[in-house]
Design a protein around this motif. Sequence first.
Motif, PDB file in Angstrom:
ATOM      1  N   LYS A 133      17.418   3.665  79.425  1.00 24.52           N
ATOM      2  CA  LYS A 133      17.186   5.055  79.034  1.00 24.52           C
ATOM      3  C   LYS A 133      16.987   5.199  77.532  1.00 24.52           C
ATOM      4  O   LYS A 133      16.059   5.872  77.087  1.00 24.52           O
ATOM      5  CB  LYS A 133      18.337   5.940  79.499  1.00 24.52           C
ATOM      6  N   ARG A 134      17.813   4.565  76.773  1.00 20.99           N
ATOM      7  CA  ARG A 134      17.713   4.679  75.312  1.00 20.99           C
ATOM      8  C   ARG A 134      16.376   4.135  74.809  1.00 20.99           C
ATOM      9  O   ARG A 134      15.745   4.722  73.935  1.00 20.99           O
ATOM     10  CB  ARG A 134      18.880   3.932  74.674  1.00 20.99           C
ATOM     11  N   LEU A 135      15.936   3.020  75.386  1.00 21.95           N
ATOM     12  CA  LEU A 135      14.649   2.445  74.994  1.00 21.95           C
ATOM     13  C   LEU A 135      13.504   3.386  75.357  1.00 21.95           C
ATOM     14  O   LEU A 135      12.602   3.621  74.552  1.00 21.95           O
ATOM     15  CB  LEU A 135      14.447   1.087  75.670  1.00 21.95           C
ATOM     16  N   ILE A 136      13.548   3.954  76.559  1.00 20.48           N
ATOM     17  CA  ILE A 136      12.479   4.860  76.990  1.00 20.48           C
ATOM     18  C   ILE A 136      12.461   6.112  76.116  1.00 20.48           C
ATOM     19  O   ILE A 136      11.395   6.596  75.738  1.00 20.48           O
ATOM     20  CB  ILE A 136      12.604   5.186  78.480  1.00 20.48           C
ATOM     21  N   GLU A 137      13.628   6.628  75.773  1.00 27.08           N
ATOM     22  CA  GLU A 137      13.690   7.778  74.863  1.00 27.08           C
ATOM     23  C   GLU A 137      13.026   7.444  73.528  1.00 27.08           C
ATOM     24  O   GLU A 137      12.282   8.260  72.975  1.00 27.08           O
ATOM     25  CB  GLU A 137      15.144   8.181  74.614  1.00 27.08           C
ATOM     26  N   SER A 138      13.274   6.240  73.014  1.00 24.95           N
ATOM     27  CA  SER A 138      12.671   5.867  71.728  1.00 24.95           C
ATOM     28  C   SER A 138      11.160   5.707  71.855  1.00 24.95           C
ATOM     29  O   SER A 138      10.418   6.040  70.929  1.00 24.95           O
ATOM     30  CB  SER A 138      13.304   4.579  71.182  1.00 24.95           C
ATOM     31  N   LYS A 139      10.676   5.239  73.005  1.00 23.07           N
ATOM     32  CA  LYS A 139       9.224   5.105  73.224  1.00 23.07           C
ATOM     33  C   LYS A 139       8.569   6.480  73.324  1.00 23.07           C
ATOM     34  O   LYS A 139       7.477   6.692  72.800  1.00 23.07           O
ATOM     35  CB  LYS A 139       8.928   4.275  74.471  1.00 23.07           C
ATOM     36  N   ILE A 140       9.222   7.408  73.989  1.00 25.51           N
ATOM     37  CA  ILE A 140       8.696   8.777  74.092  1.00 25.51           C
ATOM     38  C   ILE A 140       8.534   9.371  72.698  1.00 25.51           C
ATOM     39  O   ILE A 140       7.499   9.952  72.366  1.00 25.51           O
ATOM     40  CB  ILE A 140       9.614   9.654  74.977  1.00 25.51           C
ATOM     41  N   ALA A 141       9.554   9.186  71.857  1.00 19.97           N
ATOM     42  CA  ALA A 141       9.501   9.712  70.492  1.00 19.97           C
ATOM     43  C   ALA A 141       8.426   9.000  69.669  1.00 19.97           C
ATOM     44  O   ALA A 141       7.628   9.644  68.978  1.00 19.97           O
ATOM     45  CB  ALA A 141      10.867   9.568  69.825  1.00 19.97           C
ATOM     46  N   ALA A 142       8.389   7.674  69.745  1.00 19.74           N
ATOM     47  CA  ALA A 142       7.442   6.900  68.941  1.00 19.74           C
ATOM     48  C   ALA A 142       5.990   7.198  69.324  1.00 19.74           C
ATOM     49  O   ALA A 142       5.105   7.170  68.467  1.00 19.74           O
ATOM     50  CB  ALA A 142       7.719   5.407  69.095  1.00 19.74           C
ATOM     51  N   LEU A 143       5.754   7.490  70.603  1.00 13.21           N
ATOM     52  CA  LEU A 143       4.396   7.781  71.065  1.00 13.21           C
ATOM     53  C   LEU A 143       4.010   9.247  70.860  1.00 13.21           C
ATOM     54  O   LEU A 143       2.893   9.652  71.165  1.00 13.21           O
ATOM     55  CB  LEU A 143       4.243   7.384  72.532  1.00 13.21           C
TER      56      LEU A 143
ATOM     57  N   LYS B  47      11.481  16.065  79.281  1.00 11.28           N
ATOM     58  CA  LYS B  47      12.763  16.726  79.049  1.00 11.28           C
ATOM     59  C   LYS B  47      13.847  15.673  79.235  1.00 11.28           C
ATOM     60  O   LYS B  47      14.001  15.116  80.328  1.00 11.28           O
ATOM     61  CB  LYS B  47      12.982  17.876  80.037  1.00 11.28           C
ATOM     62  N   ILE B  48      14.580  15.412  78.166  1.00 10.16           N
ATOM     63  CA  ILE B  48      15.598  14.373  78.189  1.00 10.16           C
ATOM     64  C   ILE B  48      16.966  14.998  78.405  1.00 10.16           C
ATOM     65  O   ILE B  48      17.372  15.895  77.671  1.00 10.16           O
ATOM     66  CB  ILE B  48      15.557  13.553  76.889  1.00 10.16           C
ATOM     67  N   PHE B  49      17.644  14.525  79.440  1.00 12.14           N
ATOM     68  CA  PHE B  49      18.995  14.967  79.762  1.00 12.14           C
ATOM     69  C   PHE B  49      19.943  13.795  79.567  1.00 12.14           C
ATOM     70  O   PHE B  49      19.515  12.670  79.297  1.00 12.14           O
ATOM     71  CB  PHE B  49      19.064  15.473  81.207  1.00 12.14           C
TER      72      PHE B  49
END
Length: 133
Positions: free
Chosen positions: A67-77, A84-86
């Motif tokens: 999850k943390r990695l995917i959140e960082s990819k969403i932000a970086a892209l 929507k991140i919960f």
Amino acid sequence: MSTLKIPTAEIFEPLLQRCRYKAVYGGRGSGKSHFFGELLVETCQAERGTSAVCIREAQRTLAQSSKRLIESKIAALGVGSHFKIFSDKIETPGDGLIIFRGMQSYTFKAVITVIVTGLVGAVWLGVKVMLGK
């Protein structure tokens, strides 16, 4: 919806072709998780309503999950406004969903059932394989 331009290492380029299953084997730090994290974000962006489950062999907390990695990819892209991140899940464009589980709460039989029945569009299964001599 914008087109994402994601640079891809040459070794991963064959994995960009459409196919039912994609798998890689490699050591720690080989870029597998980063490649599949970006691919999942790109897929969710391009195919609205995509649902996915990310399953790790050992997951004590969501901070140790994908999850943390995917959140960082969403932000970086730069596509954060489309997701929507919960605390325990990520909603994807078009009412899709990414959930996160540890293998201890799922058996291989349950994982295969999820894949075969098509309940989700993507499964990220992270397991460590130990090979003996």
